[in-house]
Design a protein around this motif. Structure first.
Motif, mmCIF file in Angstrom:
data_model
loop_
_atom_site.group_PDB
_atom_site.id
_atom_site.type_symbol
_atom_site.label_atom_id
_atom_site.label_comp_id
_atom_site.label_asym_id
_atom_site.label_seq_id
_atom_site.Cartn_x
_atom_site.Cartn_y
_atom_site.Cartn_z
ATOM 1 N N SER A 11 0.778 -1.107 0.078
ATOM 2 C CA SER A 11 -0.055 0.028 0.006
ATOM 3 C C SER A 11 0.678 1.283 0.121
ATOM 4 O O SER A 11 0.308 2.278 -0.156
ATOM 5 N N GLY A 12 2.201 1.160 0.226
ATOM 6 C CA GLY A 12 3.218 2.127 0.124
ATOM 7 C C GLY A 12 3.295 2.856 1.518
ATOM 8 O O GLY A 12 4.194 3.583 1.673
ATOM 9 N N ASP A 13 2.759 2.185 2.544
ATOM 10 C CA ASP A 13 3.107 2.523 3.969
ATOM 11 C C ASP A 13 4.451 1.808 4.498
ATOM 12 O O ASP A 13 4.510 0.966 5.220
ATOM 13 N N HIS A 14 5.635 2.491 3.632
ATOM 14 C CA HIS A 14 6.891 1.524 4.240
ATOM 15 C C HIS A 14 7.188 1.793 5.725
ATOM 16 O O HIS A 14 7.832 0.719 6.221
ATOM 17 N N ALA A 15 6.969 2.688 6.274
ATOM 18 C CA ALA A 15 7.106 3.028 7.776
ATOM 19 C C ALA A 15 6.429 1.678 8.470
ATOM 20 O O ALA A 15 7.118 1.328 9.526
ATOM 21 N N LEU A 16 5.174 1.697 8.362
ATOM 22 C CA LEU A 16 4.501 0.764 9.158
ATOM 23 C C LEU A 16 5.087 -0.560 8.730
ATOM 24 O O LEU A 16 4.928 -1.418 9.806
ATOM 25 N N ALA A 17 5.399 -0.874 7.409
ATOM 26 C CA ALA A 17 6.070 -2.371 7.261
ATOM 27 C C ALA A 17 7.075 -2.365 7.890
ATOM 28 O O ALA A 17 7.377 -3.695 8.411
ATOM 29 N N VAL A 18 8.214 -1.520 7.922
ATOM 30 C CA VAL A 18 9.273 -1.771 8.886
ATOM 31 C C VAL A 18 8.870 -1.892 10.188
ATOM 32 O O VAL A 18 9.548 -2.896 11.042
ATOM 33 N N ASP A 19 7.887 -1.249 10.894
ATOM 34 C CA ASP A 19 7.779 -1.324 12.288
ATOM 35 C C ASP A 19 7.094 -2.798 12.515
ATOM 36 O O ASP A 19 7.503 -3.365 13.390
ATOM 37 N N LEU A 20 6.023 -3.183 11.660
ATOM 38 C CA LEU A 20 5.670 -4.560 11.932
ATOM 39 C C LEU A 20 6.771 -5.584 11.760
ATOM 40 O O LEU A 20 6.808 -6.580 12.520
ATOM 41 N N LEU A 21 8.014 -5.533 10.808
ATOM 42 C CA LEU A 21 8.732 -6.552 10.661
ATOM 43 C C LEU A 21 9.823 -6.360 11.883
ATOM 44 O O LEU A 21 10.344 -7.348 12.476
ATOM 45 N N ASN A 22 9.871 -4.998 12.231
ATOM 46 C CA ASN A 22 10.821 -5.026 13.473
ATOM 47 C C ASN A 22 10.352 -5.721 14.696
ATOM 48 O O ASN A 22 10.884 -6.160 15.540
ATOM 49 N N SER A 23 9.039 -5.641 14.682
ATOM 50 C CA SER A 23 8.211 -6.407 15.871
ATOM 51 C C SER A 23 8.305 -7.803 16.032
ATOM 52 O O SER A 23 8.853 -8.379 16.977
ATOM 53 N N LEU A 24 8.393 -8.399 14.658
ATOM 54 C CA LEU A 24 8.846 -9.955 14.490
ATOM 55 C C LEU A 24 10.105 -10.262 14.915
ATOM 56 O O LEU A 24 10.474 -11.241 15.409
ATOM 57 N N LEU A 25 11.111 -9.188 14.296
ATOM 58 C CA LEU A 25 12.232 -9.618 14.594
ATOM 59 C C LEU A 25 12.694 -9.562 16.288
ATOM 60 O O LEU A 25 13.702 -10.401 16.482
ATOM 61 N N MET A 26 12.185 -8.591 16.979
ATOM 62 C CA MET A 26 12.278 -8.538 18.092
ATOM 63 C C MET A 26 11.807 -10.039 19.199
ATOM 64 O O MET A 26 12.517 -10.262 19.997
ATOM 65 N N GLU A 27 10.773 -10.307 18.571
ATOM 66 C CA GLU A 27 10.182 -11.472 19.241
ATOM 67 C C GLU A 27 10.940 -12.913 18.946
ATOM 68 O O GLU A 27 10.593 -13.569 19.723
ATOM 69 N N PHE A 28 11.172 -12.855 17.643
ATOM 70 C CA PHE A 28 11.851 -13.919 17.166
ATOM 71 C C PHE A 28 13.358 -13.709 16.620
ATOM 72 O O PHE A 28 13.415 -13.505 15.468
ATOM 73 N N PRO A 29 14.354 -13.729 17.450
ATOM 74 C CA PRO A 29 15.732 -13.229 17.152
ATOM 75 C C PRO A 29 16.225 -14.276 16.711
ATOM 76 O O PRO A 29 15.783 -15.717 16.791
ATOM 77 N N VAL A 30 17.309 -14.316 15.627
ATOM 78 C CA VAL A 30 17.968 -15.314 15.078
ATOM 79 C C VAL A 30 19.210 -15.791 15.606
ATOM 80 O O VAL A 30 19.675 -14.828 16.473
ATOM 81 N N SER A 31 19.579 -16.838 15.256
ATOM 82 C CA SER A 31 21.091 -17.558 15.596
ATOM 83 C C SER A 31 21.817 -17.712 14.257
ATOM 84 O O SER A 31 22.099 -18.623 13.834
ATOM 85 N N PRO A 32 22.606 -16.759 14.112
ATOM 86 C CA PRO A 32 23.375 -16.640 12.869
ATOM 87 C C PRO A 32 24.560 -17.777 13.154
ATOM 88 O O PRO A 32 25.232 -17.827 14.397
ATOM 89 N N GLN A 33 24.979 -18.547 12.069
ATOM 90 C CA GLN A 33 26.125 -19.602 12.513
ATOM 91 C C GLN A 33 26.902 -19.630 11.115
ATOM 92 O O GLN A 33 26.452 -19.701 10.061
#
Length: 209
Positions: A70-92
């Protein structure tokens, strides 16, 4: 393996549901396991409770695509950041399965598959992959199919950012629908022109009497 590859996890999960058609392909443990592809180790960890968890993550990932589309890129980033905070990754660092031209391991980064449960692991990989895709290519590369009622998610990798459909099938269907709509409009316009001409002719005939 490029980390952007993990964005496919997000697309696959989002596209297990077609809201406009009221279709849901994520209803069993087997459905969830199929999402992992070759990641057999993670798939084995899937339990019945993961089905509900995956559906929840799916809705949140779709919201990211909807905001970006829809063009609301700021919202897309906020929603994605929320997922990243809740589900942190384990790089290897890994290199056990690929060799370089010199015959040595082709060392690379991948996301480890040892979270507390299968849904958390999948969500972490999908979210991080989407984050890499967004930051490398831009949020406008996250789209939803424009061929109603599909609305499947996709990542636009075209050189000119022109992708509008999730598949060739939907693109063909949309083009056929547009062609038929143009033909109907042309026929209606022609019919109206004919009626207008007939009316004008009748008017001239009456005026000559």
């Amino acid at each position: 393996m490029e980390l952007v590859h993990y964005s496919d996890f997000a697309v696959r999960l989002v596209n297990t549901e077609e809201p406009a058609r009221n279709n849901d392909a994520l209803t069993s443990v087997e459905d969830v396991r199929a999402l992992f592809g070759p990641s057999v180790q993670m798939a084995r960890r899937v339990t019945d409770t993961d089905v509900t968890r995956f559906r929840n993550v799916r809705g949140r990932l779709r919201a990211v695509f909807e905001a970006a589309d829809s063009g609301d890129h700021a919202l897309a980033v906020d929603l994605l950041n929320s997922l990243l905070m809740e589900f942190p990754v384990s790089p290897q660092v890994s290199g056990h399965d690929t060799l370089g031209e010199d015959g040595r391991p082709d060392w690379h980064i991948h996301l480890a598959e040892h979270p507390s449960n299968a849904s958390a692991g999948y969500a972490a990989m999908a979210s991080m992959g989407l984050a890499f895709a967004l930051t490398e290519h831009g949020p406008d590369r996250l789209g939803l199919c424009q061929a109603p009622p599909c609305r499947n998610a996709y990542l636009d990798t075209s050189t000119n950012r022109s992708r509008r459909y999730c598949s060739d099938r939907c693109a063909t269907r949309a083009n056929v629908a547009a062609y038929r709509a143009r033909k109907r409009l042309e026929a209606e316009t022609s019919a109206r022109s004919g009626r207008t001409a007939d009316t004008a002719q009748d008017s001239r005939a009456l005026s000559e009497r």
